[in-house]
Motif scaffolding. Sequence first.
Motif, PDB file in Angstrom:
ATOM      1  N   ASN A   1       0.839  -1.204   0.000  1.00 14.01           N
ATOM      2  CA  ASN A   1       0.000   0.000   0.000  1.00 14.01           C
ATOM      3  C   ASN A   1       0.872   1.252   0.000  1.00 14.01           C
ATOM      4  O   ASN A   1       0.603   2.206  -0.731  1.00 14.01           O
ATOM      5  N   GLU A   2       1.944   1.259   0.809  1.00 14.22           N
ATOM      6  CA  GLU A   2       2.871   2.394   0.846  1.00 14.22           C
ATOM      7  C   GLU A   2       3.489   2.653  -0.523  1.00 14.22           C
ATOM      8  O   GLU A   2       3.753   3.787  -0.894  1.00 14.22           O
ATOM      9  N   LEU A   3       3.728   1.570  -1.284  1.00 16.71           N
ATOM     10  CA  LEU A   3       4.355   1.700  -2.599  1.00 16.71           C
ATOM     11  C   LEU A   3       3.361   2.044  -3.703  1.00 16.71           C
ATOM     12  O   LEU A   3       3.735   2.130  -4.868  1.00 16.71           O
ATOM     13  N   GLY A   4       2.086   2.206  -3.341  1.00 17.84           N
ATOM     14  CA  GLY A   4       1.103   2.655  -4.319  1.00 17.84           C
ATOM     15  C   GLY A   4       0.170   1.592  -4.856  1.00 17.84           C
ATOM     16  O   GLY A   4      -0.624   1.863  -5.751  1.00 17.84           O
ATOM     17  N   ALA A   5       0.257   0.377  -4.326  1.00 21.32           N
ATOM     18  CA  ALA A   5      -0.680  -0.668  -4.773  1.00 21.32           C
ATOM     19  C   ALA A   5      -2.078  -0.330  -4.259  1.00 21.32           C
ATOM     20  O   ALA A   5      -2.221   0.331  -3.226  1.00 21.32           O
ATOM     21  N   PRO A   6      -3.105  -0.756  -4.969  1.00 23.04           N
ATOM     22  CA  PRO A   6      -4.468  -0.526  -4.476  1.00 23.04           C
ATOM     23  C   PRO A   6      -4.644  -1.162  -3.093  1.00 23.04           C
ATOM     24  O   PRO A   6      -4.043  -2.192  -2.784  1.00 23.04           O
ATOM     25  N   ASP A   7      -5.478  -0.548  -2.278  1.00 18.21           N
ATOM     26  CA  ASP A   7      -5.716  -1.049  -0.926  1.00 18.21           C
ATOM     27  C   ASP A   7      -6.769  -2.153  -0.967  1.00 18.21           C
ATOM     28  O   ASP A   7      -7.959  -1.892  -1.004  1.00 18.21           O
ATOM     29  N   PHE A   8      -6.316  -3.397  -0.989  1.00 18.89           N
ATOM     30  CA  PHE A   8      -7.239  -4.528  -1.009  1.00 18.89           C
ATOM     31  C   PHE A   8      -7.250  -5.260   0.329  1.00 18.89           C
ATOM     32  O   PHE A   8      -7.864  -6.318   0.454  1.00 18.89           O
ATOM     33  N   GLU A   9      -6.623  -4.673   1.337  1.00 21.03           N
ATOM     34  CA  GLU A   9      -6.525  -5.349   2.627  1.00 21.03           C
ATOM     35  C   GLU A   9      -7.899  -5.606   3.245  1.00 21.03           C
ATOM     36  O   GLU A   9      -8.125  -6.642   3.865  1.00 21.03           O
ATOM     37  N   ARG A  10      -8.844  -4.705   3.052  1.00 20.86           N
ATOM     38  CA  ARG A  10     -10.164  -4.872   3.679  1.00 20.86           C
ATOM     39  C   ARG A  10     -10.912  -6.092   3.153  1.00 20.86           C
ATOM     40  O   ARG A  10     -11.766  -6.626   3.829  1.00 20.86           O
ATOM     41  N   TYR A  11     -10.598  -6.562   1.955  1.00 17.40           N
ATOM     42  CA  TYR A  11     -11.259  -7.754   1.431  1.00 17.40           C
ATOM     43  C   TYR A  11     -10.258  -8.867   1.100  1.00 17.40           C
ATOM     44  O   TYR A  11     -10.580  -9.828   0.415  1.00 17.40           O
ATOM     45  N   PHE A  12      -9.042  -8.756   1.652  1.00 17.75           N
ATOM     46  CA  PHE A  12      -7.994  -9.707   1.316  1.00 17.75           C
ATOM     47  C   PHE A  12      -8.300 -11.129   1.784  1.00 17.75           C
ATOM     48  O   PHE A  12      -7.920 -12.090   1.126  1.00 17.75           O
ATOM     49  N   ASP A  13      -9.003 -11.283   2.902  1.00 17.46           N
ATOM     50  CA  ASP A  13      -9.376 -12.633   3.347  1.00 17.46           C
ATOM     51  C   ASP A  13     -10.162 -13.354   2.247  1.00 17.46           C
ATOM     52  O   ASP A  13      -9.946 -14.540   1.994  1.00 17.46           O
ATOM     53  N   PHE A  14     -11.076 -12.632   1.599  1.00 13.01           N
ATOM     54  CA  PHE A  14     -11.858 -13.225   0.512  1.00 13.01           C
ATOM     55  C   PHE A  14     -10.964 -13.589  -0.674  1.00 13.01           C
ATOM     56  O   PHE A  14     -11.106 -14.661  -1.258  1.00 13.01           O
ATOM     57  N   VAL A  15     -10.036 -12.702  -1.023  1.00  7.73           N
ATOM     58  CA  VAL A  15      -9.120 -12.970  -2.140  1.00  7.73           C
ATOM     59  C   VAL A  15      -8.282 -14.212  -1.837  1.00  7.73           C
ATOM     60  O   VAL A  15      -8.114 -15.082  -2.698  1.00  7.73           O
ATOM     61  N   GLU A  16      -7.787 -14.309  -0.611  1.00  6.21           N
ATOM     62  CA  GLU A  16      -7.005 -15.490  -0.228  1.00  6.21           C
ATOM     63  C   GLU A  16      -7.830 -16.766  -0.327  1.00  6.21           C
ATOM     64  O   GLU A  16      -7.364 -17.774  -0.859  1.00  6.21           O
ATOM     65  N   LEU A  17      -9.039 -16.723   0.175  1.00  7.16           N
ATOM     66  CA  LEU A  17      -9.901 -17.902   0.131  1.00  7.16           C
ATOM     67  C   LEU A  17     -10.221 -18.294  -1.305  1.00  7.16           C
ATOM     68  O   LEU A  17     -10.142 -19.463  -1.675  1.00  7.16           O
ATOM     69  N   ALA A  18     -10.550 -17.312  -2.143  1.00  5.64           N
ATOM     70  CA  ALA A  18     -10.861 -17.583  -3.553  1.00  5.64           C
ATOM     71  C   ALA A  18      -9.647 -18.169  -4.271  1.00  5.64           C
ATOM     72  O   ALA A  18      -9.774 -19.134  -5.040  1.00  5.64           O
ATOM     73  N   PHE A  19      -8.457 -17.606  -4.026  1.00  5.94           N
ATOM     74  CA  PHE A  19      -7.261 -18.134  -4.673  1.00  5.94           C
ATOM     75  C   PHE A  19      -6.983 -19.558  -4.229  1.00  5.94           C
ATOM     76  O   PHE A  19      -6.683 -20.428  -5.039  1.00  5.94           O
ATOM     77  N   ARG A  20      -7.078 -19.805  -2.919  1.00  7.29           N
ATOM     78  CA  ARG A  20      -6.796 -21.143  -2.403  1.00  7.29           C
ATOM     79  C   ARG A  20      -7.769 -22.171  -2.963  1.00  7.29           C
ATOM     80  O   ARG A  20      -7.364 -23.284  -3.327  1.00  7.29           O
ATOM     81  N   ALA A  21      -9.044 -21.803  -3.081  1.00  7.29           N
ATOM     82  CA  ALA A  21     -10.034 -22.722  -3.652  1.00  7.29           C
ATOM     83  C   ALA A  21      -9.713 -23.004  -5.117  1.00  7.29           C
ATOM     84  O   ALA A  21      -9.738 -24.158  -5.560  1.00  7.29           O
ATOM     85  N   PHE A  22      -9.394 -21.953  -5.875  1.00  3.45           N
ATOM     86  CA  PHE A  22      -9.030 -22.121  -7.289  1.00  3.45           C
ATOM     87  C   PHE A  22      -7.796 -23.003  -7.429  1.00  3.45           C
ATOM     88  O   PHE A  22      -7.751 -23.914  -8.256  1.00  3.45           O
ATOM     89  N   TRP A  23      -6.781 -22.749  -6.618  1.00  3.31           N
ATOM     90  CA  TRP A  23      -5.518 -23.472  -6.694  1.00  3.31           C
ATOM     91  C   TRP A  23      -5.718 -24.952  -6.367  1.00  3.31           C
ATOM     92  O   TRP A  23      -5.205 -25.827  -7.061  1.00  3.31           O
ATOM     93  N   GLN A  24      -6.492 -25.228  -5.334  1.00  4.21           N
ATOM     94  CA  GLN A  24      -6.733 -26.616  -4.951  1.00  4.21           C
ATOM     95  C   GLN A  24      -7.545 -27.354  -6.016  1.00  4.21           C
ATOM     96  O   GLN A  24      -7.248 -28.491  -6.372  1.00  4.21           O
ATOM     97  N   LYS A  25      -8.562 -26.681  -6.549  1.00  3.21           N
ATOM     98  CA  LYS A  25      -9.383 -27.294  -7.606  1.00  3.21           C
ATOM     99  C   LYS A  25      -8.526 -27.592  -8.836  1.00  3.21           C
ATOM    100  O   LYS A  25      -8.554 -28.702  -9.376  1.00  3.21           O
ATOM    101  N   SER A  26      -7.734 -26.619  -9.260  1.00  2.56           N
ATOM    102  CA  SER A  26      -6.872 -26.807 -10.432  1.00  2.56           C
ATOM    103  C   SER A  26      -5.861 -27.922 -10.211  1.00  2.56           C
ATOM    104  O   SER A  26      -5.645 -28.755 -11.092  1.00  2.56           O
ATOM    105  N   SER A  27      -5.248 -27.932  -9.045  1.00  3.86           N
ATOM    106  CA  SER A  27      -4.257 -28.965  -8.737  1.00  3.86           C
ATOM    107  C   SER A  27      -4.892 -30.347  -8.774  1.00  3.86           C
ATOM    108  O   SER A  27      -4.314 -31.294  -9.314  1.00  3.86           O
ATOM    109  N   PHE A  28      -6.083 -30.464  -8.219  1.00  4.78           N
ATOM    110  CA  PHE A  28      -6.773 -31.750  -8.198  1.00  4.78           C
ATOM    111  C   PHE A  28      -7.143 -32.197  -9.614  1.00  4.78           C
ATOM    112  O   PHE A  28      -6.870 -33.326 -10.018  1.00  4.78           O
ATOM    113  N   LEU A  29      -7.744 -31.292 -10.382  1.00  2.00           N
ATOM    114  CA  LEU A  29      -8.191 -31.646 -11.728  1.00  2.00           C
ATOM    115  C   LEU A  29      -7.033 -31.912 -12.681  1.00  2.00           C
ATOM    116  O   LEU A  29      -7.162 -32.713 -13.606  1.00  2.00           O
ATOM    117  N   GLU A  30      -5.904 -31.247 -12.460  1.00  2.00           N
ATOM    118  CA  GLU A  30      -4.723 -31.465 -13.302  1.00  2.00           C
ATOM    119  C   GLU A  30      -3.845 -32.595 -12.775  1.00  2.00           C
ATOM    120  O   GLU A  30      -2.742 -32.815 -13.267  1.00  2.00           O
TER     121      GLU A  30
END
Length: 107
Positions: free
Chosen positions: A60-89
């Motif tokens: 955030n200090e370096l100018g990235a968009p502030d996504f911290e308020r919804y980052f838990d959701f982003v982490e959960l969505a990424f982890r679900a996608f990653w696990q699904k992809s890993s399983f299917l592949e």
Amino acid sequence: MVGYDCTDAILKNFVWAETGGLRAVDVESLGGDVLLGTSAAKASVRWLGDRRGDFLARMNELGAPDFERYFDFVELAFRAFWQKSSFLEKKRRFVDPGIFARFLAAR
């Protein structure tokens, strides 16, 4: 919030420009219309650990968009996608239900 994010933010996908700054060299890892923070979510699975808050604050200090308020959701969505992809592949070595433990403990 969606936009462009690097979906594979690993060292080999970047170079330092002679004029300064970091440049992405793996165009396939630049995704449009992805949840902002996806690259940080991948980092959180791999190596952030207890440095998660410091990492997000520094981005955030370096100018990235502030996504911290919804980052838990982003982490959960990424982890679900990653696990699904890993399983299917059939990349079974990456399938690990334990990566959801933090979210289950928060219930």
